[in-house]
Design a protein around this motif. Sequence first.
Motif, PDB file in Angstrom:
ATOM      1  N   ILE A   1       0.831  -0.976  -0.177  1.00  0.00           N
ATOM      2  CA  ILE A   1      -0.018  -0.058  -0.115  1.00  0.00           C
ATOM      3  C   ILE A   1       1.046   1.316   0.130  1.00  0.00           C
ATOM      4  O   ILE A   1       0.607   2.109  -0.950  1.00  0.00           O
ATOM      5  CB  ILE A   1      -0.940  -0.040   1.369  1.00  0.00           C
ATOM      6  CG1 ILE A   1      -2.047  -1.217   1.116  1.00  0.00           C
ATOM      7  CG2 ILE A   1      -1.844   1.534   1.567  1.00  0.00           C
ATOM      8  CD1 ILE A   1      -2.757  -1.458   2.369  1.00  0.00           C
ATOM      9  N   LEU A   2       1.846   1.200   0.860  1.00  0.00           N
ATOM     10  CA  LEU A   2       2.736   2.324   1.123  1.00  0.00           C
ATOM     11  C   LEU A   2       3.442   2.830  -0.378  1.00  0.00           C
ATOM     12  O   LEU A   2       3.690   3.743  -0.831  1.00  0.00           O
ATOM     13  CB  LEU A   2       3.645   2.500   2.394  1.00  0.00           C
ATOM     14  CG  LEU A   2       2.928   2.539   3.606  1.00  0.00           C
ATOM     15  CD1 LEU A   2       4.034   2.351   4.538  1.00  0.00           C
ATOM     16  CD2 LEU A   2       2.486   4.131   3.774  1.00  0.00           C
TER      17      LEU A   2
ATOM     18  N   GLY B   1       2.626   1.766  -3.203  1.00  0.00           N
ATOM     19  CA  GLY B   1       2.191   2.190  -4.191  1.00  0.00           C
ATOM     20  C   GLY B   1       1.573   3.715  -4.161  1.00  0.00           C
ATOM     21  O   GLY B   1       1.646   4.196  -5.225  1.00  0.00           O
ATOM     22  N   LYS B   2       1.364   3.989  -2.856  1.00  0.00           N
ATOM     23  CA  LYS B   2       0.986   5.485  -2.857  1.00  0.00           C
ATOM     24  C   LYS B   2       2.396   6.334  -3.225  1.00  0.00           C
ATOM     25  O   LYS B   2       2.308   7.338  -3.864  1.00  0.00           O
ATOM     26  CB  LYS B   2       0.836   5.691  -1.403  1.00  0.00           C
ATOM     27  CG  LYS B   2      -0.486   5.079  -0.851  1.00  0.00           C
ATOM     28  CD  LYS B   2      -1.235   6.288  -0.287  1.00  0.00           C
ATOM     29  CE  LYS B   2      -2.520   5.454   0.216  1.00  0.00           C
ATOM     30  NZ  LYS B   2      -3.716   5.442  -0.812  1.00  0.00           N
ATOM     31  N   ILE B   3       3.474   5.785  -2.986  1.00  0.00           N
ATOM     32  CA  ILE B   3       4.688   6.596  -3.281  1.00  0.00           C
ATOM     33  C   ILE B   3       4.893   6.625  -4.782  1.00  0.00           C
ATOM     34  O   ILE B   3       5.469   7.581  -5.394  1.00  0.00           O
ATOM     35  CB  ILE B   3       6.022   5.984  -2.617  1.00  0.00           C
ATOM     36  CG1 ILE B   3       5.935   6.361  -0.967  1.00  0.00           C
ATOM     37  CG2 ILE B   3       7.186   6.326  -3.050  1.00  0.00           C
ATOM     38  CD1 ILE B   3       6.778   5.404  -0.139  1.00  0.00           C
ATOM     39  N   LYS B   4       4.747   5.390  -5.398  1.00  0.00           N
ATOM     40  CA  LYS B   4       4.961   5.392  -6.740  1.00  0.00           C
ATOM     41  C   LYS B   4       3.709   5.419  -7.714  1.00  0.00           C
ATOM     42  O   LYS B   4       3.709   5.533  -8.936  1.00  0.00           O
ATOM     43  CB  LYS B   4       5.365   3.903  -7.045  1.00  0.00           C
ATOM     44  CG  LYS B   4       7.054   3.594  -6.572  1.00  0.00           C
ATOM     45  CD  LYS B   4       7.765   4.605  -7.377  1.00  0.00           C
ATOM     46  CE  LYS B   4       9.227   4.463  -6.798  1.00  0.00           C
ATOM     47  NZ  LYS B   4      10.198   5.552  -7.705  1.00  0.00           N
ATOM     48  N   ASN B   5       2.641   5.888  -7.171  1.00  0.00           N
ATOM     49  CA  ASN B   5       1.278   6.101  -7.686  1.00  0.00           C
ATOM     50  C   ASN B   5       0.817   5.110  -8.518  1.00  0.00           C
ATOM     51  O   ASN B   5       0.654   5.141  -9.913  1.00  0.00           O
ATOM     52  CB  ASN B   5       1.421   7.492  -8.383  1.00  0.00           C
ATOM     53  CG  ASN B   5       0.019   8.146  -8.789  1.00  0.00           C
ATOM     54  OD1 ASN B   5      -0.875   7.566  -8.395  1.00  0.00           O
ATOM     55  ND2 ASN B   5      -0.176   8.636 -10.151  1.00  0.00           N
ATOM     56  N   LYS B   6       0.820   3.734  -8.066  1.00  0.00           N
ATOM     57  CA  LYS B   6       0.682   2.606  -8.770  1.00  0.00           C
ATOM     58  C   LYS B   6      -0.145   1.578  -7.814  1.00  0.00           C
ATOM     59  O   LYS B   6       0.150   1.774  -6.387  1.00  0.00           O
ATOM     60  CB  LYS B   6       1.858   1.832  -8.930  1.00  0.00           C
ATOM     61  CG  LYS B   6       2.536   2.269 -10.226  1.00  0.00           C
ATOM     62  CD  LYS B   6       3.785   1.577 -10.648  1.00  0.00           C
ATOM     63  CE  LYS B   6       4.534   2.360 -11.626  1.00  0.00           C
ATOM     64  NZ  LYS B   6       5.778   1.613 -11.996  1.00  0.00           N
ATOM     65  N   HIS B   7      -1.311   1.103  -8.368  1.00  0.00           N
ATOM     66  CA  HIS B   7      -2.238   0.264  -7.521  1.00  0.00           C
ATOM     67  C   HIS B   7      -1.540  -1.362  -7.730  1.00  0.00           C
ATOM     68  O   HIS B   7      -2.084  -1.948  -8.622  1.00  0.00           O
ATOM     69  CB  HIS B   7      -3.666   0.393  -7.823  1.00  0.00           C
ATOM     70  CG  HIS B   7      -4.654  -0.224  -7.009  1.00  0.00           C
ATOM     71  ND1 HIS B   7      -4.708   0.013  -5.520  1.00  0.00           N
ATOM     72  CD2 HIS B   7      -5.361  -1.348  -7.062  1.00  0.00           C
ATOM     73  CE1 HIS B   7      -5.695  -0.853  -4.971  1.00  0.00           C
ATOM     74  NE2 HIS B   7      -5.829  -1.709  -5.886  1.00  0.00           N
TER      75      HIS B   7
END
Length: 179
Positions: free
Chosen positions: A93-94, A96-102
């Motif tokens: 989750i973290l 993905g938030k940092i890399k703007n990917k789900h």
Amino acid sequence: MNDFLKLVLARQSDRAFDKKRAIEPEKLEYILEAARLAPSACNAQPWKFVVVTDRELAVKVGKAAAGLGMNKFAKDAPVHILVVEDSANISSILGGKIKNKHFPLIDLGIVTAHIILAAESEGLGSCVLGWLDEEEVKSLTGIPASKRLLLDIVIGYPMKEKRKKIRKSIEKIISYNHY
């Protein structure tokens, strides 16, 4: 050509299944073990599979996957593997938030590939359906309203011959060291 490329070449989206032929439990277990072993971002394994094997329920789920003339064949598949997005772990989750990917969507694509290739290796056909009445399928199978049902992978013994694969040339999709 090596065995893996032969498997990939043989695998196709089958849209006609033998309604009278059930899938042997050991073949289904093999497919599900291949899914269980699939890689995922930060080993989050953000998936849950609802495996529909009951004939009556499979027909209902198949009908819920048909609409606007699409996927009418789904009611004839003896098995539906419903792919539900489950919670990712904190690292995924973290990240993905940092890399703007789900990352869970990427992971679900990977596990789906494992499932369809494992089915092919067992002599079974498959088709990945994204078009379905999500609410109806959830209602039929008890998937919580809060969960996302993303795919229905239908599996059965194919009724039609293999088709020639039509793919873009390697030159159109691959470049080295620069776009």
